[in-house]
Design an enzyme around this catalytic site. Structure first.
Site, short mmCIF file in Angstrom:
data_model
loop_
_atom_site.label_atom_id
_atom_site.label_comp_id
_atom_site.label_asym_id
_atom_site.label_seq_id
_atom_site.Cartn_x
_atom_site.Cartn_y
_atom_site.Cartn_z
N ASN A 90 -86.95 49.29 24.90
CA ASN A 90 -87.05 49.60 26.32
C ASN A 90 -88.47 49.47 26.87
OD1 ASN A 90 -86.29 51.13 28.94
ND2 ASN A 90 -87.89 52.40 28.04
N TYR A 157 -94.13 38.98 34.25
CA TYR A 157 -93.02 39.88 33.97
C TYR A 157 -91.70 39.12 33.97
CZ TYR A 157 -89.89 43.92 34.47
OH TYR A 157 -88.89 44.85 34.31
N LYS A 161 -89.22 38.73 30.74
CA LYS A 161 -87.83 39.17 30.71
C LYS A 161 -86.88 38.01 30.43
CE LYS A 161 -88.61 43.48 31.16
NZ LYS A 161 -88.39 44.36 29.99
N THR A 192 -85.99 56.44 39.32
CA THR A 192 -86.74 57.16 38.29
C THR A 192 -87.80 58.02 38.98
OG1 THR A 192 -88.46 55.46 38.09
CG2 THR A 192 -86.48 55.19 36.70
#
Length: 250
Positions: A90, A157, A161, A192
């Site tokens: 994660n 990023y 991914k 979050t």
């Protein structure tokens, strides 16, 4: 609620955010959970929230980008529990936002790549042998909705991914007959504590990018991870499951 009784799960980047939600869910389902991160204080706070007695939660400070850190962590888990059954890769960082490739700092590029790609590679490199020694299990790698779609301004990023999906598929094929299933999920924006600190207008914009008109909860992400780790998904490997409220269908 005992689907993972007598099972040991390692979740990286789990002191807060999505990782914390996954750790909380697996603990609720009976697993012994090892959470890792770089912030010792945040890790200990997470342990207190998930299991104040500390009976089935153990925090280990480590950096996924450091190979020796990951190797040592897996060794510690085997020494303490005698087994490792599940890995959830994660941990990840997004790096600067809204920066075109030609202006992107090289240092930030390397940090994103080392954390998001190399970190996932380290996780599988050192955890797969331990899971095999434990009789098999499963791995879930966290990609993102931009693991299959381009997003301007966060090219490193996005590239990372995408790469997580390649690692997932290759590893799934390598282990398909060995007793380890390896899958990836692609969350959209998730509610979050860090997201909650952003301006309301930013949060509204994030929610609006999903056709469902809202962000995911941490529980919704954790539910999918738990399914992919469990025997309920016993014929699923090498898959990518978007958990993005329809983002990648647009």
């Amino acid at each position: 609620m005992d689907k993972f009784n007598h099972r040991v799960a390692l979740i990286t980047g789990a002191s807060t955010g999505v990782g914390f939600g996954i750790a909380k869910k697996l603990h609720l389902l009976g697993a012994s959970v090892v959470i890792t991160g770089r912030n010792e204080t945040a890790l200990q706070q997470a342990v207190q929230e998930i299991d104040p007695a500390g009976n089935r939660v153990w925090a280990i400070r480590m950096d996924v980008a450091n190979a020796q850190d990951f190797k040592t962590t897996v060794e510690k888990i085997e020494q303490k529990y005698g087994a490792l059954h599940y890995l959830v890769n994660n941990a990840g960082i997004t790096g600067p936002h809204g920066v075109n490739i030609e202006d992107y700092p090289l240092e930030a590029w390397h940090e994103v790549i080392e954390t998001d790609i190399t970190g996932a590679f380290h996780g599988m490199k050192y955890s797969i042998p331990a899971i095999l020694r434990s009789g098999g299990g499963a791995i879930v790698n966290l990609s993102a909705c931009n693991g299959v779609a381009g997003i301007a301004g966060i090219a490193p990023y996005t590239a990372a991914k995408h790469a997580v999906l390649g690692l997932t598929r290759s590893a799934a094929l390598e282990n398909a007959q060995k007793g380890i299933r390896i899958n990836a999920i692609g969350p959209g924006y998730v509610e979050t504590p860090n997201i909650a600190m952003l301006p309301q207008e930013t949060q509204k914009w994030m929610a609006s990018t999903h056709p469902m008109g809202r962000m995911a909860t941490r529980e919704e992400i954790a539910n999918v991870v738990a399914f992919l780790l469990s025997d309920d998904s016993s014929f699923i490997t090498g898959a990518f499951i978007p958990v993005d409220g329809g983002y990648t269908t647009q």
